[in-house]
Design a protein around this motif. Structure first.
Motif, PDB file in Angstrom:
ATOM      1  N   GLU A  42       0.828  -1.214   0.000  1.00 22.67           N
ATOM      2  CA  GLU A  42       0.000   0.000   0.000  1.00 22.67           C
ATOM      3  C   GLU A  42       0.859   1.259   0.000  1.00 22.67           C
ATOM      4  O   GLU A  42       0.566   2.215  -0.724  1.00 22.67           O
ATOM      5  CB  GLU A  42      -0.945  -0.014   1.204  1.00 22.67           C
ATOM      6  CG  GLU A  42      -2.026  -1.079   1.070  1.00 22.67           C
ATOM      7  CD  GLU A  42      -2.755  -1.396   2.371  1.00 22.67           C
ATOM      8  OE1 GLU A  42      -2.417  -0.795   3.428  1.00 22.67           O
ATOM      9  OE2 GLU A  42      -3.657  -2.262   2.330  1.00 22.67           O
ATOM     10  N   CYS A  43       1.941   1.263   0.783  1.00 23.96           N
ATOM     11  CA  CYS A  43       2.834   2.428   0.824  1.00 23.96           C
ATOM     12  C   CYS A  43       3.517   2.657  -0.523  1.00 23.96           C
ATOM     13  O   CYS A  43       3.538   3.777  -1.042  1.00 23.96           O
ATOM     14  CB  CYS A  43       3.890   2.252   1.910  1.00 23.96           C
ATOM     15  SG  CYS A  43       3.246   2.357   3.578  1.00 23.96           S
ATOM     16  N   SER A  59       2.625   1.530  -3.468  1.00 24.91           N
ATOM     17  CA  SER A  59       1.619   1.868  -4.469  1.00 24.91           C
ATOM     18  C   SER A  59       1.238   3.342  -4.380  1.00 24.91           C
ATOM     19  O   SER A  59       1.129   4.026  -5.400  1.00 24.91           O
ATOM     20  CB  SER A  59       0.375   0.988  -4.297  1.00 24.91           C
ATOM     21  OG  SER A  59      -0.611   1.355  -5.222  1.00 24.91           O
ATOM     22  N   ALA A  60       1.046   3.840  -3.162  1.00 26.64           N
ATOM     23  CA  ALA A  60       0.679   5.247  -2.976  1.00 26.64           C
ATOM     24  C   ALA A  60       1.796   6.170  -3.454  1.00 26.64           C
ATOM     25  O   ALA A  60       1.536   7.190  -4.103  1.00 26.64           O
ATOM     26  CB  ALA A  60       0.356   5.518  -1.509  1.00 26.64           C
ATOM     27  N   GLY A  83       2.115   5.555  -7.379  1.00 15.88           N
ATOM     28  CA  GLY A  83       0.909   5.764  -8.177  1.00 15.88           C
ATOM     29  C   GLY A  83       0.674   4.599  -9.127  1.00 15.88           C
ATOM     30  O   GLY A  83       0.105   4.766 -10.201  1.00 15.88           O
ATOM     31  N   ALA A 130      -1.770  -4.021  -4.009  1.00 12.77           N
ATOM     32  CA  ALA A 130      -2.340  -2.697  -3.765  1.00 12.77           C
ATOM     33  C   ALA A 130      -2.349  -1.931  -5.079  1.00 12.77           C
ATOM     34  O   ALA A 130      -1.542  -2.185  -5.969  1.00 12.77           O
ATOM     35  CB  ALA A 130      -1.524  -1.947  -2.716  1.00 12.77           C
ATOM     36  N   GLY A 131      -3.277  -0.997  -5.187  1.00 18.54           N
ATOM     37  CA  GLY A 131      -3.360  -0.180  -6.396  1.00 18.54           C
ATOM     38  C   GLY A 131      -4.055  -0.861  -7.556  1.00 18.54           C
ATOM     39  O   GLY A 131      -4.149  -0.301  -8.642  1.00 18.54           O
TER      40      GLY A 131
END
Length: 179
Positions: free
Chosen positions: A64-65, A67-68, A71, A86-87
């Motif tokens: 998640e980290c 991916s954030a 992007g 994630a993403g």
């Protein structure tokens, strides 16, 4: 638990041979770590050990980290299946068996970075491909792969900063398996 109908005797050193058919079906090869359990009825159970599977919550948070920050979609696989993503929609990859291409990269402990149009299929029967995949190594042993998933709308390849983040994530997860 289902019975196989196969009976083996223990030798004088306490060894039992797991039949070839079961090893092939379960993808157990020489050096594959096995975890041993005793069930409530006194039965002995062998299960393939996955240090990355044990860290699935950490792998999910790391995904998640990254991916954030990137992007982009990311995924983490142990030696057999995708354990975090994630993403991207979870149903696309999560808990699916890894592809033959990814298995081969893991066997060789080889990172993969797309040169443009080439990618690696992430999961068997899946449609998602990886632009980059980095081995998760623990004390020299392969535990899995950290992947940057190709975005169909983005330009081919991955920016250098995304590759550095993915390498860092793979290295971090590898270190976590030894602690």
């Amino acid at each position: 638990m289902r019975a196989t109908g196969i009976v083996r005797r223990m030798d004088d050193l306490g060894r039992v041979v797991i039949p070839k058919e079961i090893r092939r079906t379960m993808k157990i090869s020489e050096g594959t770590p096995l975890e041993i359990f005793i069930d409530k009825d006194g039965g002995i159970i062998f299960r393939k050990y996955s240090p990355i599977g044990e860290l699935s919550e950490s792998a999910q948070r790391m995904s998640e980290c990254v991916s954030a920050l990137c992007g982009a979609g990311v995924a983490v696989a142990d030696r057999d299946r995708i354990v975090a993503s994630a993403g991207i929609p979870k149903k696309d990859l999560l808990d699916k068996p890894v592809s033959k291409q990814l298995e081969e990269l893991m066997r060789k402990k080889t990172p993969f970075v797309s040169s443009g149009e080439d990618t690696v299929l992430a999961a068997d029967g899946g449609l998602r491909t990886a632009n980059a995949a980095f081995p998760i190594l623990s004390e020299g042993d392969i535990c899995g792969m950290f992947m940057l998933i190709k975005d169909e709308k983005a330009h081919p390849g991955e920016p250098e900063e995304n590759l550095r983040l993915a390498k860092l994530a793979a290295a971090f997860l590898g270190r976590e398996t030894t602690d």
